[in-house]
Write a protein that holds these residues in place. Structure first.
Motif, PDB file in Angstrom:
ATOM      1  N   UNK A   1      42.472  28.380  52.310  1.00 49.51           N
ATOM      2  CA  UNK A   1      41.447  29.395  52.876  1.00 49.51           C
ATOM      3  C   UNK A   1      41.960  30.600  53.489  1.00 49.51           C
ATOM      4  N   UNK A   2      43.156  30.968  53.199  1.00 48.33           N
ATOM      5  CA  UNK A   2      44.000  31.994  53.517  1.00 48.33           C
ATOM      6  C   UNK A   2      44.306  33.070  52.424  1.00 48.33           C
ATOM      7  N   UNK A   3      43.474  33.012  51.573  1.00 51.62           N
ATOM      8  CA  UNK A   3      43.596  33.941  50.381  1.00 51.62           C
ATOM      9  C   UNK A   3      43.477  35.404  50.933  1.00 51.62           C
ATOM     10  N   UNK A   4      43.962  36.324  50.584  1.00 51.13           N
ATOM     11  CA  UNK A   4      43.804  37.905  51.171  1.00 51.13           C
ATOM     12  C   UNK A   4      42.551  38.214  50.651  1.00 51.13           C
ATOM     13  N   UNK A   5      42.055  39.362  51.233  1.00 48.92           N
ATOM     14  CA  UNK A   5      40.701  39.617  50.817  1.00 48.92           C
ATOM     15  C   UNK A   5      40.565  40.098  49.408  1.00 48.92           C
ATOM     16  N   UNK A   6      39.504  40.067  48.715  1.00 45.54           N
ATOM     17  CA  UNK A   6      39.234  40.561  47.518  1.00 45.54           C
ATOM     18  C   UNK A   6      39.486  42.011  47.095  1.00 45.54           C
ATOM     19  N   UNK A   7      38.890  42.622  48.207  1.00 49.29           N
ATOM     20  CA  UNK A   7      38.908  44.150  47.860  1.00 49.29           C
ATOM     21  C   UNK A   7      38.837  44.819  49.428  1.00 49.29           C
ATOM     22  N   UNK A   8      39.912  45.584  49.505  1.00 50.31           N
ATOM     23  CA  UNK A   8      39.818  46.155  50.853  1.00 50.31           C
ATOM     24  C   UNK A   8      39.752  47.681  50.757  1.00 50.31           C
TER      25      UNK A   8
ATOM     26  N   UNK B   1      39.552  47.453  45.068  1.00 51.20           N
ATOM     27  CA  UNK B   1      38.313  48.244  45.226  1.00 51.20           C
ATOM     28  C   UNK B   1      37.029  47.333  44.636  1.00 51.20           C
ATOM     29  N   UNK B   2      36.287  47.296  45.424  1.00 49.83           N
ATOM     30  CA  UNK B   2      35.049  46.295  44.958  1.00 49.83           C
ATOM     31  C   UNK B   2      34.308  47.153  43.978  1.00 49.83           C
ATOM     32  N   UNK B   3      34.081  46.905  42.894  1.00 51.97           N
ATOM     33  CA  UNK B   3      33.380  47.661  41.618  1.00 51.97           C
ATOM     34  C   UNK B   3      32.253  46.786  41.378  1.00 51.97           C
ATOM     35  N   UNK B   4      31.410  47.303  40.487  1.00 48.12           N
ATOM     36  CA  UNK B   4      30.472  46.436  40.149  1.00 48.12           C
ATOM     37  C   UNK B   4      30.213  46.554  38.617  1.00 48.12           C
ATOM     38  N   UNK B   5      29.396  45.725  37.999  1.00 48.00           N
ATOM     39  CA  UNK B   5      29.101  45.868  36.570  1.00 48.00           C
ATOM     40  C   UNK B   5      28.656  47.061  36.236  1.00 48.00           C
TER      41      UNK B   5
END
Lengths: 427, 427
Positions: free
Chosen positions: B328-335, B217-221
């Motif tokens: 270049x095939x890393x899975x996504x950071x936050x889905x 989950x893309x959380x922020x500072x």
């Protein structure tokens, strides 16, 4: 629609049913991680009619391994049947059928790891086995990937949950070895034949895997100096405690000047050492790297869900590799040839209990035996044993395995009785 | 002859020189791991003439980023310059030049992680950043790969070495906050402007990275509830100790019913808790998984060689991917999209110090304030403060953040002085 990755299980005991459960319950996360629908299609069991308490979530039971090997919709075979010969045969046949394999079988890996990894590579298949060491702790990944750049100097840890549970109870509740073994058996923590656990064989197999990965050196079970906990007494634990130690079944693997030594033995650890606080069925592995210094991995060493988690994490790795088209490309198991350390080069401190006549001169004789081998004392405790005899407890400064063996032989020839001898680590 | 993989460094401070040193000293292991000769070719620095105490081992210094970006023999760019804007620009340009990037820059990752990972994927490049959290501990790999199959419920840990060193000294040696800060600055453990460390900002950025990876989950500072250690007093530590606690700057990230909460705050931990034993500059991260239960990763949180080890392990991963053709095939950071937890759903125990008039009825008023919010007491300690006033220390049972805020407001309106308020974790 999502791509479906088929999984075939060989064996449906505790871990197998945990794998089915996690794949079912964490379906959403699995999809998120892999972009695929990972489904257990078939499970090979010995007896299809046996009553089972775990739901199958749609998987089909079979008694025939061919049902998995010949099913082209099954891509990943999970071996959780245990044992070595049959399991090895099935895994080799799975590779020939171009399937990937995940296993939790430490015995198999310790014995046939190299052969299996070579067969996997030949067939373009993946073989993963994180669950084989320290259940839920991702220690193999830590060693192989996380510390890839460092020179591992030593791996030391508690890698058998059953004996750690037993030693915890013996230490904290004063129960005897026999008493705690019966209790562990009643709770299902120990097998009816506890040999593999209490004699250190299980821990030794795990140390073989850790040493092979840590030092890139193919070591064998026979290279491990193994001693179990069968002869540990309450008196040992009490005297150790008086001197500030707690006893753990510790596996060590160490490289020095290009040579390795591996051992499993009941070992005394200072009460303030982090490994001393690892209680009950928990495991912990210390890794000493030349650059990183000390790191520790801690977690449940066994149990249905922790072990199944490790298996399913390996399945995730395999499925990612399938999607990326990178299966069968694991680096080699062990690229260096084996060099074992000489006993004269394996150093540690030792804790000894000696019974001897309580007469003028015997203590001097004891001291002389140590001086002769150039071993100095760190701690000494003398207590009366009975009217005629005394008990002397000695903790030595660091000395070689060879020297301590010579001292023991020398004491023996002087009619002193060596009651116990334990390594001391972590000081 | 072995294939040569060229590395370009941006920045040549402590970590950068550690990277050069490890690549040089562990050359043999690097070759074994990757099958390649990994060589630092160029290093971008601000001032070429500056005296440097570290050997360059054949690398060429330059002040010009283009020297790296345009050099086709350089495949991997290592960013260890720090800062965010310039570092981000250089990394984006490295991706455009089809180079892979390894960074130790937590600020950058916490702020621009998603943008950078997307840019990497677009260009077929790898981006790794293990060193950005907890130096030498391979915690990011543990979260992403090792526990991939599990549902992470909570991540809790000590992720800032400077403040842990300070709190250890304050607790064990009775030094004041100001005194220990001066000492840490003199030893180089704390910056001359210590804000990022002592106000919890550094820890908060690491928690952003851990939460993003742990919960996808893309959380922020801005989502982190941050409190630093600036106002921690000796009296707080002593009273906490009397009640069986030790204070640590703890970062927590927790998911409950699909919503996450993230915080960094000085927190009380029972003395018997494994995190309580993490001393000085060491870091440790507890991970609670639904299936695996609790696991812990422990190690040096900072320092030249531990951090450089993490960077070089990332380089090893990239080189392996290059050889396998899987960059270049890393899975996504936050889905998953972000859902933050409501304050009424964030529960914990609290430790409060209240000063109040030592008169009949005031303690009753205090108690009533808590009862009104339905908060019960776990521990109470009352001590005389001076002739007219008393100090009351309360540890509550688990309660919501919202309730505790209301109690604080209510006490305030009754002229009781809330001296300190800390969360209690790990019971």
């Amino acid at each position: 629609m999502k791509e479906v990755v088929g999984v075939g299980l060989i064996g449906y005991g505790t871990v197998g049913s945990g794998v089915v459960r996690i794949l079912h319950e964490h379906k959403e996360k699995m999809e998120r991680e892999t972009g695929c629908d990972v489904v257990v299609k078939k499970i090979v069991v010995r007896d299809k009619e046996k009553e089972r308490s775990y739901p199958l979530h749609g998987a089909q039971l079979t008694t025939c391994i061919e049902d998995i090997l010949e099913d082209t919709s099954i891509h990943v075979v999970v071996e959780v049947m245990g044992g070595t010969e049959e399991a090895k045969e099935y895994i080799l046949r799975a590779f020939e059928a171009k399937k990937h394999v995940v296993t939790a079988n430490k015995d198999l890996l310790a014995m046939h790891g190299e052969e299996l990894l070579n067969a996997a590579a030949r067939n373009g298949s993946d073989l993963y086995y994180e669950a084989s060491v320290a259940g839920g702790i991702p220690i193999l990944r830590g060693l192989v990937d996380g510390l890839a750049s460092d020179r591992i100097q030593k791996v030391m840890g508690i890698v058998n949950g059953t004996t750690n549970y037993m030693l915890t109870k013996m230490t904290e509740e004063g129960v005897s070895y026999e008493g705690v073994l019966r209790e562990a058996q009643a709770l299902g923590f120990a097998e009816s034949d506890p040999t593999a656990d209490v004699d250190g064989l299980d821990a030794a197999r795990k140390m073989v895997i850790l040493a092979t990965l840590g030092f890139s050196m193919k070591v064998a079970f026979e290279d491990v100096d193994v001693k179990g906990i069968r002869h540990v007494t309450q008196k040992d634990l009490q005297l150790a405690s008086q001197l500030g130690y707690v006893m753990k079944l510790i596996g060590t693997a160490e490289e020095k000047d290009g040579a390795v030594s591996i051992s499993v033995a009941p070992t005394l650890i200072p009460k303030s050492h982090p490994l001393a606080g690892v209680r009950n069925e928990y495991n912990a592995v210390y890794v000493y790297g030349e650059a990183v210094g000390q790191t520790m991995f801690y977690g449940p060493g066994a149990g249905q869900l922790p072990t199944a988690t490790a298996v399913v994490s390996d399945i995730v790795t395999v499925v990612k590799h399938m999607r990326l088209g990178t299966t069968g490309k694991a680096m080699s198991f062990a690229s260096r040839s084996k060099v074992l350390q000489d006993d004269s080069n394996i150093h540690s401190k030792y804790f000894l209990r000696v019974h001897m006549k309580d007469e003028t001169g015997t203590f001097l004789a004891l001291t002389k035996s140590f001086v002769q081998e150039n071993i100095s004392f760190d701690k000494i405790l003398q207590l009366p044993l009975d009217d005629e005899n005394a008990e002397v407890v000695v903790v030595t400064h660091s000395t070689s395995k060879k020297q301590i063996q010579q001292v023991c032989a020398s004491l023996d020839s002087q009619y002193m009785e060596m009651v116990s001898l334990y390594r001391v680590e972590g000081e």
